[in-house]
Design a protein around this motif. Structure first.
Motif, PDB file in Angstrom:
ATOM      1  N   TYR A   1       0.814  -1.203   0.000  1.00  0.00           N
ATOM      2  CA  TYR A   1       0.000   0.000   0.000  1.00  0.00           C
ATOM      3  C   TYR A   1       0.853   1.261   0.000  1.00  0.00           C
ATOM      4  N   CYS A   2       0.305   2.291  -0.611  1.00  0.00           N
ATOM      5  CA  CYS A   2       0.981   3.585  -0.631  1.00  0.00           C
ATOM      6  C   CYS A   2       1.032   4.168   0.772  1.00  0.00           C
ATOM      7  N   GLN A   3       2.036   4.979   1.000  1.00  0.00           N
ATOM      8  CA  GLN A   3       2.140   5.694   2.268  1.00  0.00           C
ATOM      9  C   GLN A   3       1.080   6.790   2.303  1.00  0.00           C
ATOM     10  N   PRO A   4       0.443   7.001   3.440  1.00  0.00           N
ATOM     11  CA  PRO A   4      -0.576   8.053   3.514  1.00  0.00           C
ATOM     12  C   PRO A   4       0.046   9.449   3.539  1.00  0.00           C
ATOM     13  N   ASP A   5      -0.776  10.433   3.209  1.00  0.00           N
ATOM     14  CA  ASP A   5      -0.441  11.848   3.329  1.00  0.00           C
ATOM     15  C   ASP A   5       0.727  12.231   2.419  1.00  0.00           C
TER      16      ASP A   5
ATOM     17  N   GLN B   1       4.020  12.045   2.672  1.00  0.00           N
ATOM     18  CA  GLN B   1       5.184  11.174   2.484  1.00  0.00           C
ATOM     19  C   GLN B   1       4.971  10.146   1.379  1.00  0.00           C
ATOM     20  N   GLY B   2       3.742   9.864   1.006  1.00  0.00           N
ATOM     21  CA  GLY B   2       3.490   8.903  -0.062  1.00  0.00           C
ATOM     22  C   GLY B   2       2.856   9.517  -1.290  1.00  0.00           C
TER      23      GLY B   2
ATOM     24  N   TYR C   1       3.971  10.898  -3.886  1.00  0.00           N
ATOM     25  CA  TYR C   1       4.622  10.587  -5.158  1.00  0.00           C
ATOM     26  C   TYR C   1       4.280   9.185  -5.656  1.00  0.00           C
ATOM     27  N   GLU C   2       3.772   8.311  -4.792  1.00  0.00           N
ATOM     28  CA  GLU C   2       3.579   6.902  -5.157  1.00  0.00           C
ATOM     29  C   GLU C   2       2.398   6.666  -6.089  1.00  0.00           C
ATOM     30  N   LYS C   3       1.365   7.490  -6.011  1.00  0.00           N
ATOM     31  CA  LYS C   3       0.140   7.204  -6.751  1.00  0.00           C
ATOM     32  C   LYS C   3       0.042   7.902  -8.093  1.00  0.00           C
TER      33      LYS C   3
END
Length: 131
Positions: free
Chosen positions: A19-23, A25-26, A28-30
């Protein structure tokens, strides 16, 4: 916590979820996935295609799929289809039987013409009271 149906689905198809990091800090992942969905929507669904049948719509989707296979992303040396051809032999085959992703419920219509599904109440036509 993962819902039970998702756990069963993951087990059925051998998916190892991450799962992507919330908020922030993540954040860039989505972008890659959401960017591709936006690209598809802007290029194929805006404006909404006008079709006379599902067969016509399916033919349009097949043409979009073929065009996507021939597309090069940025300066990559291979097309999307060529990249997929390399990955495809590594994919596991799908199970013979489909997985039911929904949950089947049979709520009863109360005297107020409502059904309760989990914790939500929904209005239905009065003629269905008692069913």
């Amino acid at each position: 916590m993962e819902p039970a149906r998702w756990i069963a689905y993951r087990f059925r198809y051998g998916i190892d979820a991450f799962y992507c990091q919330p908020d922030l800090q993540g954040a860039y992942e989505k972008g890659g996935v959401e960017g591709q969905i936006g690209w598809f929507r802007r290029n194929h669904l805006a404006p909404v295609p006008q079709v006379d049948s599902f067969e016509q719509l399916n033919a349009m989707v097949d043409a979009w799929d073929a065009a996507a296979d021939a597309r090069r992303i940025g300066t990559r040396p291979h097309t999307v289809g060529e990249h997929f051809a390399v990955e495809q032999p590594q994919l596991m085959p799908l199970p013979d039987e489909a997985f039911e992703t929904g949950t089947w419920l049979t709520p009863r219509v109360d005297r107020f013409s409502q059904v309760t599904v989990r914790t939500n109440r929904y209005s239905v036509p009065v003629r269905l009271v008692g069913r």
